[in-house]
Design a protein around this motif. Structure first.
Motif, PDB file in Angstrom:
ATOM      1  N   LEU A 108     -55.208   1.889 -36.211  1.00  0.00           N
ATOM      2  CA  LEU A 108     -54.269   3.592 -36.558  1.00  0.00           C
ATOM      3  C   LEU A 108     -54.381   4.586 -37.460  1.00  0.00           C
ATOM      4  N   ALA A 109     -53.983   3.717 -38.531  1.00  0.00           N
ATOM      5  CA  ALA A 109     -53.894   3.981 -40.070  1.00  0.00           C
ATOM      6  C   ALA A 109     -56.039   4.815 -39.834  1.00  0.00           C
ATOM      7  N   ARG A 110     -56.500   3.736 -40.290  1.00  0.00           N
ATOM      8  CA  ARG A 110     -57.700   4.089 -40.483  1.00  0.00           C
ATOM      9  C   ARG A 110     -58.586   4.870 -39.369  1.00  0.00           C
ATOM     10  N   LEU A 111     -57.934   4.809 -37.759  1.00  0.00           N
ATOM     11  CA  LEU A 111     -58.205   5.825 -37.241  1.00  0.00           C
ATOM     12  C   LEU A 111     -57.775   7.673 -37.443  1.00  0.00           C
ATOM     13  N   VAL A 112     -57.023   7.545 -37.746  1.00  0.00           N
ATOM     14  CA  VAL A 112     -55.932   8.750 -37.728  1.00  0.00           C
ATOM     15  C   VAL A 112     -57.119   9.615 -39.332  1.00  0.00           C
ATOM     16  N   TYR A 113     -56.674   8.426 -40.072  1.00  0.00           N
ATOM     17  CA  TYR A 113     -57.728   8.949 -41.301  1.00  0.00           C
ATOM     18  C   TYR A 113     -59.286   9.098 -40.892  1.00  0.00           C
ATOM     19  N   GLY A 114     -59.513   8.043 -40.442  1.00  0.00           N
ATOM     20  CA  GLY A 114     -61.057   8.662 -39.825  1.00  0.00           C
ATOM     21  C   GLY A 114     -60.942   9.925 -39.465  1.00  0.00           C
ATOM     22  N   PHE A 115     -60.452  10.326 -38.444  1.00  0.00           N
ATOM     23  CA  PHE A 115     -60.441  11.400 -37.343  1.00  0.00           C
ATOM     24  C   PHE A 115     -60.805  13.107 -38.181  1.00  0.00           C
ATOM     25  N   TYR A 116     -59.195  12.512 -39.413  1.00  0.00           N
ATOM     26  CA  TYR A 116     -59.437  13.549 -40.258  1.00  0.00           C
ATOM     27  C   TYR A 116     -60.283  13.671 -40.741  1.00  0.00           C
ATOM     28  N   ARG A 117     -61.298  12.135 -41.566  1.00  0.00           N
ATOM     29  CA  ARG A 117     -62.046  12.901 -42.287  1.00  0.00           C
ATOM     30  C   ARG A 117     -63.211  13.119 -42.177  1.00  0.00           C
ATOM     31  N   ASP A 118     -63.586  13.390 -40.801  1.00  0.00           N
ATOM     32  CA  ASP A 118     -64.679  13.811 -39.315  1.00  0.00           C
ATOM     33  C   ASP A 118     -64.014  14.510 -39.659  1.00  0.00           C
ATOM     34  N   PHE A 119     -62.755  15.656 -39.014  1.00  0.00           N
ATOM     35  CA  PHE A 119     -62.527  17.129 -38.572  1.00  0.00           C
ATOM     36  C   PHE A 119     -62.886  17.872 -40.063  1.00  0.00           C
ATOM     37  N   GLU A 120     -62.362  17.265 -41.919  1.00  0.00           N
ATOM     38  CA  GLU A 120     -63.274  17.532 -42.881  1.00  0.00           C
ATOM     39  C   GLU A 120     -64.252  17.933 -42.844  1.00  0.00           C
ATOM     40  N   PHE A 140     -71.734   5.664 -41.112  1.00  0.00           N
ATOM     41  CA  PHE A 140     -71.385   4.282 -40.725  1.00  0.00           C
ATOM     42  C   PHE A 140     -71.102   3.054 -42.714  1.00  0.00           C
ATOM     43  N   GLY A 141     -72.313   3.131 -42.823  1.00  0.00           N
ATOM     44  CA  GLY A 141     -72.503   2.507 -43.764  1.00  0.00           C
ATOM     45  C   GLY A 141     -71.789   2.994 -45.326  1.00  0.00           C
ATOM     46  N   GLY A 142     -70.904   4.171 -45.178  1.00  0.00           N
ATOM     47  CA  GLY A 142     -70.536   4.524 -46.635  1.00  0.00           C
ATOM     48  C   GLY A 142     -69.143   4.654 -47.189  1.00  0.00           C
ATOM     49  N   ASP A 143     -68.826   3.827 -45.546  1.00  0.00           N
ATOM     50  CA  ASP A 143     -67.159   4.255 -46.093  1.00  0.00           C
ATOM     51  C   ASP A 143     -66.699   2.448 -45.578  1.00  0.00           C
ATOM     52  N   PRO A 144     -66.422   1.866 -47.149  1.00  0.00           N
ATOM     53  CA  PRO A 144     -65.994   0.513 -47.240  1.00  0.00           C
ATOM     54  C   PRO A 144     -64.691  -0.137 -46.578  1.00  0.00           C
ATOM     55  N   TRP A 145     -64.063   1.105 -46.679  1.00  0.00           N
ATOM     56  CA  TRP A 145     -62.371   0.506 -46.179  1.00  0.00           C
ATOM     57  C   TRP A 145     -62.190   0.764 -44.831  1.00  0.00           C
ATOM     58  N   THR A 146     -63.800   1.625 -43.876  1.00  0.00           N
ATOM     59  CA  THR A 146     -63.649   1.303 -42.464  1.00  0.00           C
ATOM     60  C   THR A 146     -64.332   0.101 -41.996  1.00  0.00           C
ATOM     61  N   GLU A 147     -65.230  -0.437 -43.034  1.00  0.00           N
ATOM     62  CA  GLU A 147     -66.210  -1.680 -42.315  1.00  0.00           C
ATOM     63  C   GLU A 147     -64.984  -2.474 -42.398  1.00  0.00           C
ATOM     64  N   GLY A 148     -64.230  -2.598 -43.442  1.00  0.00           N
ATOM     65  CA  GLY A 148     -63.316  -3.626 -44.327  1.00  0.00           C
ATOM     66  C   GLY A 148     -62.626  -4.086 -42.800  1.00  0.00           C
ATOM     67  N   ILE A 149     -61.943  -2.855 -42.421  1.00  0.00           N
ATOM     68  CA  ILE A 149     -60.656  -2.913 -41.220  1.00  0.00           C
ATOM     69  C   ILE A 149     -61.405  -3.116 -39.734  1.00  0.00           C
ATOM     70  N   ILE A 150     -62.669  -2.539 -39.396  1.00  0.00           N
ATOM     71  CA  ILE A 150     -63.138  -3.430 -38.442  1.00  0.00           C
ATOM     72  C   ILE A 150     -63.918  -4.382 -38.449  1.00  0.00           C
ATOM     73  N   PHE A 151     -63.743  -5.419 -39.646  1.00  0.00           N
ATOM     74  CA  PHE A 151     -64.085  -6.660 -39.454  1.00  0.00           C
ATOM     75  C   PHE A 151     -62.919  -7.831 -39.439  1.00  0.00           C
ATOM     76  N   ILE A 152     -61.587  -6.628 -40.041  1.00  0.00           N
ATOM     77  CA  ILE A 152     -60.753  -7.576 -39.420  1.00  0.00           C
ATOM     78  C   ILE A 152     -60.487  -8.069 -37.846  1.00  0.00           C
ATOM     79  N   LEU A 153     -60.034  -6.442 -37.421  1.00  0.00           N
ATOM     80  CA  LEU A 153     -60.417  -6.464 -36.326  1.00  0.00           C
ATOM     81  C   LEU A 153     -60.909  -7.282 -35.143  1.00  0.00           C
ATOM     82  N   PHE A 154     -62.660  -7.512 -35.762  1.00  0.00           N
ATOM     83  CA  PHE A 154     -63.464  -8.625 -34.889  1.00  0.00           C
ATOM     84  C   PHE A 154     -63.617 -10.170 -35.603  1.00  0.00           C
ATOM     85  N   ALA A 155     -62.828 -10.243 -36.401  1.00  0.00           N
ATOM     86  CA  ALA A 155     -62.516 -11.611 -36.733  1.00  0.00           C
ATOM     87  C   ALA A 155     -61.441 -11.822 -36.596  1.00  0.00           C
TER      88      ALA A 155
END
Length: 180
Positions: A108-120, A140-155
Protein backbone atom coordinates in the motif's frame (compact mmCIF):
# COMPACT_ATOMS: atom_id res chain seq x y z
CA UNK A 1 -14.44 13.02 -17.24
CA UNK A 2 -13.79 9.45 -18.35
CA UNK A 3 -10.37 9.61 -16.66
CA UNK A 4 -12.17 10.14 -13.33
CA UNK A 5 -14.32 7.05 -13.85
CA UNK A 6 -11.28 4.96 -14.71
CA UNK A 7 -9.47 6.17 -11.60
CA UNK A 8 -12.49 5.39 -9.41
CA UNK A 9 -12.85 1.89 -10.85
CA UNK A 10 -9.16 1.16 -10.34
CA UNK A 11 -9.26 2.56 -6.79
CA UNK A 12 -12.33 0.44 -5.94
CA UNK A 13 -10.71 -2.70 -7.36
CA UNK A 14 -7.56 -2.08 -5.33
CA UNK A 15 -9.56 -1.41 -2.15
CA UNK A 16 -11.54 -4.62 -2.67
CA UNK A 17 -8.32 -6.60 -3.15
CA UNK A 18 -6.79 -5.10 -0.01
CA UNK A 19 -9.99 -5.83 1.94
CA UNK A 20 -9.88 -9.48 0.85
CA UNK A 21 -6.19 -9.75 1.71
CA UNK A 22 -6.74 -8.26 5.18
CA UNK A 23 -9.69 -10.56 5.78
CA UNK A 24 -7.50 -13.57 4.93
CA UNK A 25 -4.98 -12.52 7.58
CA UNK A 26 -7.52 -12.50 10.39
CA UNK A 27 -8.88 -15.68 11.93
CA UNK A 28 -8.88 -19.22 10.64
CA UNK A 29 -9.13 -19.80 6.89
CA UNK A 30 -10.22 -23.05 5.23
CA UNK A 31 -7.27 -25.06 3.96
CA UNK A 32 -7.92 -25.82 0.29
CA UNK A 33 -4.71 -27.16 -1.27
CA UNK A 34 -5.79 -27.06 -4.92
CA UNK A 35 -6.78 -23.40 -4.66
CA UNK A 36 -3.50 -22.59 -2.93
CA UNK A 37 -1.47 -24.33 -5.64
CA UNK A 38 -3.34 -22.40 -8.37
CA UNK A 39 -2.67 -19.10 -6.59
CA UNK A 40 1.00 -19.95 -6.18
CA UNK A 41 1.25 -20.89 -9.86
CA UNK A 42 -0.35 -17.59 -10.91
CA UNK A 43 2.07 -15.60 -8.73
CA UNK A 44 5.04 -17.55 -10.13
CA UNK A 45 3.98 -17.00 -13.75
CA UNK A 46 3.41 -13.27 -13.24
CA UNK A 47 6.73 -12.99 -11.39
CA UNK A 48 8.57 -14.68 -14.25
CA UNK A 49 6.87 -12.38 -16.75
CA UNK A 50 7.94 -9.35 -14.69
CA UNK A 51 11.52 -10.63 -14.57
CA UNK A 52 11.49 -11.02 -18.34
CA UNK A 53 10.06 -7.49 -18.69
CA UNK A 54 13.11 -6.05 -16.93
CA UNK A 55 15.59 -7.69 -19.27
CA UNK A 56 16.32 -4.27 -20.81
CA UNK A 57 17.48 -3.07 -17.38
CA UNK A 58 19.86 -5.75 -16.04
CA UNK A 59 20.81 -3.59 -13.04
CA UNK A 60 17.21 -3.97 -11.88
CA UNK A 61 17.91 -7.64 -11.19
CA UNK A 62 19.72 -6.54 -8.02
CA UNK A 63 16.54 -5.06 -6.54
CA UNK A 64 14.58 -8.04 -7.87
CA UNK A 65 16.94 -10.46 -6.10
CA UNK A 66 16.76 -8.48 -2.86
CA UNK A 67 12.96 -8.44 -3.07
CA UNK A 68 12.84 -12.18 -3.71
CA UNK A 69 15.18 -12.85 -0.77
CA UNK A 70 13.09 -10.67 1.57
CA UNK A 71 9.88 -12.30 0.33
CA UNK A 72 11.27 -15.78 1.01
CA UNK A 73 12.43 -14.64 4.46
CA UNK A 74 8.95 -13.30 5.26
CA UNK A 75 7.50 -16.56 3.89
CA UNK A 76 9.76 -18.53 6.24
CA UNK A 77 8.58 -16.51 9.25
CA UNK A 78 4.97 -16.93 8.14
CA UNK A 79 5.44 -20.69 7.84
CA UNK A 80 6.94 -20.88 11.33
CA UNK A 81 4.04 -18.93 12.86
CA UNK A 82 1.02 -20.44 11.08
CA UNK A 83 -1.41 -22.38 13.24
CA UNK A 84 -3.48 -25.32 12.01
CA UNK A 85 -6.72 -26.57 13.49
CA UNK A 86 -9.18 -29.23 12.50
CA UNK A 87 -12.67 -27.78 12.15
CA UNK A 88 -15.28 -30.42 11.50
CA UNK A 89 -14.09 -32.67 8.69
CA UNK A 90 -11.57 -30.20 7.26
CA UNK A 91 -8.48 -28.34 8.33
CA UNK A 92 -8.09 -24.60 8.72
CA UNK A 93 -5.06 -22.36 9.13
CA UNK A 94 -4.48 -19.03 10.78
CA UNK A 95 -1.63 -16.89 9.50
CA UNK A 96 0.22 -14.58 11.81
CA UNK A 97 -1.42 -11.20 11.30
CA UNK A 98 1.67 -9.04 11.64
CA UNK A 99 3.47 -10.78 8.77
CA UNK A 100 0.56 -10.32 6.39
CA UNK A 101 0.22 -6.78 7.70
CA UNK A 102 3.85 -6.01 6.82
CA UNK A 103 3.35 -7.29 3.27
CA UNK A 104 0.11 -5.33 2.85
CA UNK A 105 1.60 -2.12 4.30
CA UNK A 106 4.64 -2.36 2.01
CA UNK A 107 2.38 -2.82 -0.98
CA UNK A 108 0.00 0.00 0.00
CA UNK A 109 2.77 2.45 0.83
CA UNK A 110 4.44 1.83 -2.49
CA UNK A 111 1.11 1.99 -4.32
CA UNK A 112 0.24 5.37 -2.78
CA UNK A 113 3.70 6.70 -3.59
CA UNK A 114 3.40 5.33 -7.13
CA UNK A 115 0.07 7.12 -7.66
CA UNK A 116 1.57 10.33 -6.30
CA UNK A 117 4.56 9.99 -8.61
CA UNK A 118 2.36 9.15 -11.62
CA UNK A 119 0.19 12.20 -11.13
CA UNK A 120 3.29 14.33 -10.71
CA UNK A 121 4.73 12.94 -13.98
CA UNK A 122 1.42 13.44 -15.80
CA UNK A 123 1.18 17.00 -14.48
CA UNK A 124 4.75 17.77 -15.57
CA UNK A 125 4.15 16.13 -18.97
CA UNK A 126 1.64 18.84 -19.85
CA UNK A 127 4.18 21.54 -18.96
CA UNK A 128 7.11 20.00 -20.82
CA UNK A 129 7.23 17.87 -23.90
CA UNK A 130 8.86 14.47 -24.05
CA UNK A 131 8.27 13.53 -20.41
CA UNK A 132 8.16 9.82 -19.69
CA UNK A 133 4.69 8.38 -19.38
CA UNK A 134 4.07 6.26 -16.29
CA UNK A 135 2.75 3.56 -18.62
CA UNK A 136 5.77 3.29 -20.90
CA UNK A 137 8.06 0.26 -20.88
CA UNK A 138 11.04 2.28 -19.63
CA UNK A 139 9.10 3.44 -16.58
CA UNK A 140 8.83 -0.04 -15.08
CA UNK A 141 12.56 -0.65 -15.15
CA UNK A 142 13.41 2.76 -13.73
CA UNK A 143 12.36 2.33 -10.10
CA UNK A 144 14.23 -0.29 -8.08
CA UNK A 145 12.11 0.26 -4.95
CA UNK A 146 8.91 -0.63 -6.77
CA UNK A 147 10.48 -3.70 -8.31
CA UNK A 148 11.91 -4.84 -4.98
CA UNK A 149 8.54 -4.55 -3.24
CA UNK A 150 6.74 -6.27 -6.11
CA UNK A 151 9.14 -9.18 -5.90
CA UNK A 152 8.69 -9.39 -2.14
CA UNK A 153 5.04 -10.11 -2.90
CA UNK A 154 5.82 -12.48 -5.76
CA UNK A 155 8.20 -14.51 -3.58
CA UNK A 156 6.24 -14.43 -0.31
CA UNK A 157 2.87 -15.62 -1.56
CA UNK A 158 4.00 -18.64 -3.65
CA UNK A 159 6.34 -19.74 -0.86
CA UNK A 160 3.58 -19.52 1.73
CA UNK A 161 0.82 -20.98 -0.47
CA UNK A 162 2.93 -23.96 -1.55
CA UNK A 163 3.86 -24.65 2.07
CA UNK A 164 0.18 -24.61 3.05
CA UNK A 165 -0.68 -27.01 0.21
CA UNK A 166 2.18 -29.31 1.29
CA UNK A 167 1.09 -29.15 4.92
CA UNK A 168 -2.53 -29.90 3.98
CA UNK A 169 -1.46 -33.17 2.37
CA UNK A 170 0.40 -34.19 5.53
CA UNK A 171 -2.41 -33.08 7.82
CA UNK A 172 -4.85 -35.28 5.91
CA UNK A 173 -2.41 -38.16 6.35
CA UNK A 174 -2.20 -37.45 10.09
CA UNK A 175 -5.98 -37.43 10.38
CA UNK A 176 -6.24 -40.77 8.58
CA UNK A 177 -3.52 -42.26 10.77
CA UNK A 178 -5.28 -41.15 13.96
CA UNK A 179 -8.66 -42.38 12.75
CA UNK A 180 -7.43 -45.97 12.36
Amino acid sequence: MQHSYTFIIIALAIMFGVYRRIRRNIGFQPLKPSRLRVRAFIFIIIGILLLVATIAHPIAYVSDAIGIALGLLLGYFAIQNTQFEQRGQSWAYRPKGWIGGVVICLFLARLVYGFYRDFEVIGNASATTGATSPFSSSYFGGDPWTEGIIFILFAYYPCYFLFLAYKARHLDGDRLTHAR
